[in-house]
Design a protein around this motif. Structure first.
Motif, PDB file in Angstrom:
ATOM      1  N   GLU A 171      27.954  23.318  -9.313  1.00 18.36           N
ATOM      2  CA  GLU A 171      27.006  24.458 -10.229  1.00 18.36           C
ATOM      3  C   GLU A 171      27.958  24.548 -10.581  1.00 18.36           C
ATOM      4  O   GLU A 171      27.275  25.180 -12.483  1.00 18.36           O
ATOM      5  N   ARG A 229      26.019  23.371 -19.718  1.00 14.72           N
ATOM      6  CA  ARG A 229      24.222  24.737 -20.526  1.00 14.72           C
ATOM      7  C   ARG A 229      25.322  25.282 -21.416  1.00 14.72           C
ATOM      8  O   ARG A 229      24.635  26.055 -22.417  1.00 14.72           O
ATOM      9  N   GLY A 275      17.459  17.430 -16.019  1.00 11.91           N
ATOM     10  CA  GLY A 275      17.767  18.207 -17.401  1.00 11.91           C
ATOM     11  C   GLY A 275      17.444  16.810 -17.866  1.00 11.91           C
ATOM     12  O   GLY A 275      16.935  15.813 -18.098  1.00 11.91           O
ATOM     13  N   ARG A 333      10.865  26.002  -9.516  1.00 11.51           N
ATOM     14  CA  ARG A 333      12.195  26.944  -8.319  1.00 11.51           C
ATOM     15  C   ARG A 333      13.129  25.760  -7.806  1.00 11.51           C
ATOM     16  O   ARG A 333      12.389  24.582  -7.212  1.00 11.51           O
ATOM     17  N   PRO A 334      14.130  26.078  -7.274  1.00 11.77           N
ATOM     18  CA  PRO A 334      15.129  24.876  -6.668  1.00 11.77           C
ATOM     19  C   PRO A 334      14.241  24.747  -5.888  1.00 11.77           C
ATOM     20  O   PRO A 334      13.754  25.437  -4.884  1.00 11.77           O
ATOM     21  N   TYR A 350      20.527  21.691 -14.709  1.00 10.90           N
ATOM     22  CA  TYR A 350      20.102  23.210 -13.705  1.00 10.90           C
ATOM     23  C   TYR A 350      20.434  21.785 -12.200  1.00 10.90           C
ATOM     24  O   TYR A 350      20.052  20.447 -11.751  1.00 10.90           O
ATOM     25  N   ILE A 368      20.317  17.147  -9.362  1.00  8.76           N
ATOM     26  CA  ILE A 368      20.095  17.962 -10.728  1.00  8.76           C
ATOM     27  C   ILE A 368      18.930  17.344 -11.725  1.00  8.76           C
ATOM     28  O   ILE A 368      18.699  16.779 -11.656  1.00  8.76           O
ATOM     29  N   HIS A 412      11.937  21.980 -11.018  1.00 12.93           N
ATOM     30  CA  HIS A 412      12.585  22.687  -9.578  1.00 12.93           C
ATOM     31  C   HIS A 412      13.516  23.368 -10.800  1.00 12.93           C
ATOM     32  O   HIS A 412      14.701  23.610 -10.209  1.00 12.93           O
ATOM     33  N   CYS A 413      13.803  24.189 -11.945  1.00  9.46           N
ATOM     34  CA  CYS A 413      14.123  24.974 -12.417  1.00  9.46           C
ATOM     35  C   CYS A 413      13.857  25.080 -13.690  1.00  9.46           C
ATOM     36  O   CYS A 413      12.425  24.785 -13.887  1.00  9.46           O
ATOM     37  N   ALA A 414      14.806  25.829 -14.344  1.00  7.16           N
ATOM     38  CA  ALA A 414      13.690  27.086 -15.217  1.00  7.16           C
ATOM     39  C   ALA A 414      13.215  26.162 -16.676  1.00  7.16           C
ATOM     40  O   ALA A 414      12.824  26.836 -17.148  1.00  7.16           O
ATOM     41  N   ALA A 455      18.662  21.351  -8.963  1.00  6.31           N
ATOM     42  CA  ALA A 455      17.273  21.298  -8.689  1.00  6.31           C
ATOM     43  C   ALA A 455      17.023  21.171  -7.245  1.00  6.31           C
ATOM     44  O   ALA A 455      16.148  22.225  -6.942  1.00  6.31           O
TER      45      ALA A 455
END
Length: 308
Positions: free
Chosen positions: A137, A144, A165, A247-248, A151, A163, A195-197, A153
């Motif tokens: 992380e 980032r 991205g 969401r992760p 991210y 991960i 599973h990420c923003a 995930a």
């Protein structure tokens, strides 16, 4: 003793996956139902060209999961719990009696389109093996901070993280992860950064599709793969389904939660056996996939587990 049915997510797909389902009336009925709702047959969903589409992939995973679970039900093999990874939550919700299959087909088609439209190219997911989240992380946070979108995930097992991205960010992250002790990295067959923003906006749009949708309380335990806990209220399950793309995934914690709640056999619906491998540690090796096994062998494994 309780049996857990697991349903895989994107990345498990393979050409011809619907055609390789067992030849049985309940399977045929499920395929015909899907064709009627979608206005297209399975022949136009699971070939290699069609599976370049996120929408087609996710529909195939939904249909395969529901068809296999229904077939097992006709043979007296019923789960006490269900859990799905990512889009696998939708067939899990159908089998739990929460979501009508017709509604699930329409929702998953929309889900796939929204995700694909948001990121038509240049993004995806990569598995990293051999690092723990506290090591990975901070590395991702550094990238980032440099403007590279990547991210954490999925936490799939003690040894596998995923991960999500951009291609550039994932490639750099994978290289740096190996420098910090990761055994290997592997680009997954997923064309969107799940599973990420990065999927917050599509998830917000998708949530509106649930506003007037009738869901019912689960007949069997519905275990969220994102929250790693059972959900009982239809509104909570609707929120889980609506927003799980952003969401992760806490798959390792979900399998441990299933074990703690009495599940002693994990049965993976098709396609593939990736979730079976991931479940081995949590279930003391007691996991089996429908793919690669005779259906009567799967039924026998369930009967044996229930007799212990």
């Amino acid at each position: 003793m309780s049996v857990l049915f697991t349903f895989p997510g994107q990345g498990a797909q393979r050409p011809g996956m619907l055609h390789r389902l067992p030849a049985a009336p309940s399977v045929r009925e499920t395929l015909d139902h899907a064709a009627e709702v979608l206005g297209r047959s399975s022949d136009s969903l699971d070939d290699e060209t069609s599976l370049q589409s996120t929408e087609a992939v996710q529909l195939c995973l939904l249909i395969a999961g529901v068809a296999a679970a229904r077939l097992l039900a006709t043979m007296g093999t019923l789960p006490g719990m269900v859990c799905g990874l990512s889009v696998g939550a939708f067939p899990a919700a159908v089998i739990a009696g929460v979501l009508d299959f017709t509604d699930a087909l329409r929702l998953v088609a929309l889900r796939g389109r929204l995700m694909e439209q948001a990121y038509p190219h240049g993004y995806g997911m990569t598995a990293i093996e051999g690092l723990m989240p506290p090591t990975l992380e901070p590395l991702l946070a550094e990238l980032r901070a440099d403007g590279l979108p990547v991210y954490l995930a999925n936490i799939n097992s003690d040894t596998q993280l995923v991960i999500a991205g951009s291609e550039e960010a994932m490639a750099i992250a994978a290289e740096r992860a190996r420098e910090r002790g990761a055994r290997r990295s592997r680009r997954l067959c997923v064309a969107v950064p799940s599973h990420c923003a990065l999927l917050d906006a599509p998830a917000e749009t998708f949530a509106r599709a649930f506003e007037d949708l009738p869901l019912t309380r689960p007949r069997i335990t519905y275990l969220s793969g994102n929250l790693a806990r059972p959900l009982l209220r239809p509104d909570d399950i609707a929120a889980d389904l609506a927003r799980n793309m952003a969401r992760p995934v806490l798959w390792l914690d979900s399998m441990r939660a299933a074990w703690e709640r009495g599940a002693r056999l994990a049965v993976e619906m098709p396609p593939g056996s990736s979730l079976t491998r991931l479940a081995q540690s949590s279930f003391d090796g007691t996991a089996i996939a429908v793919d690669g096994n005779r259906v009567d062998s799967v039924v026998a494994a369930v009967v044996a587990a229930n007799s212990r």
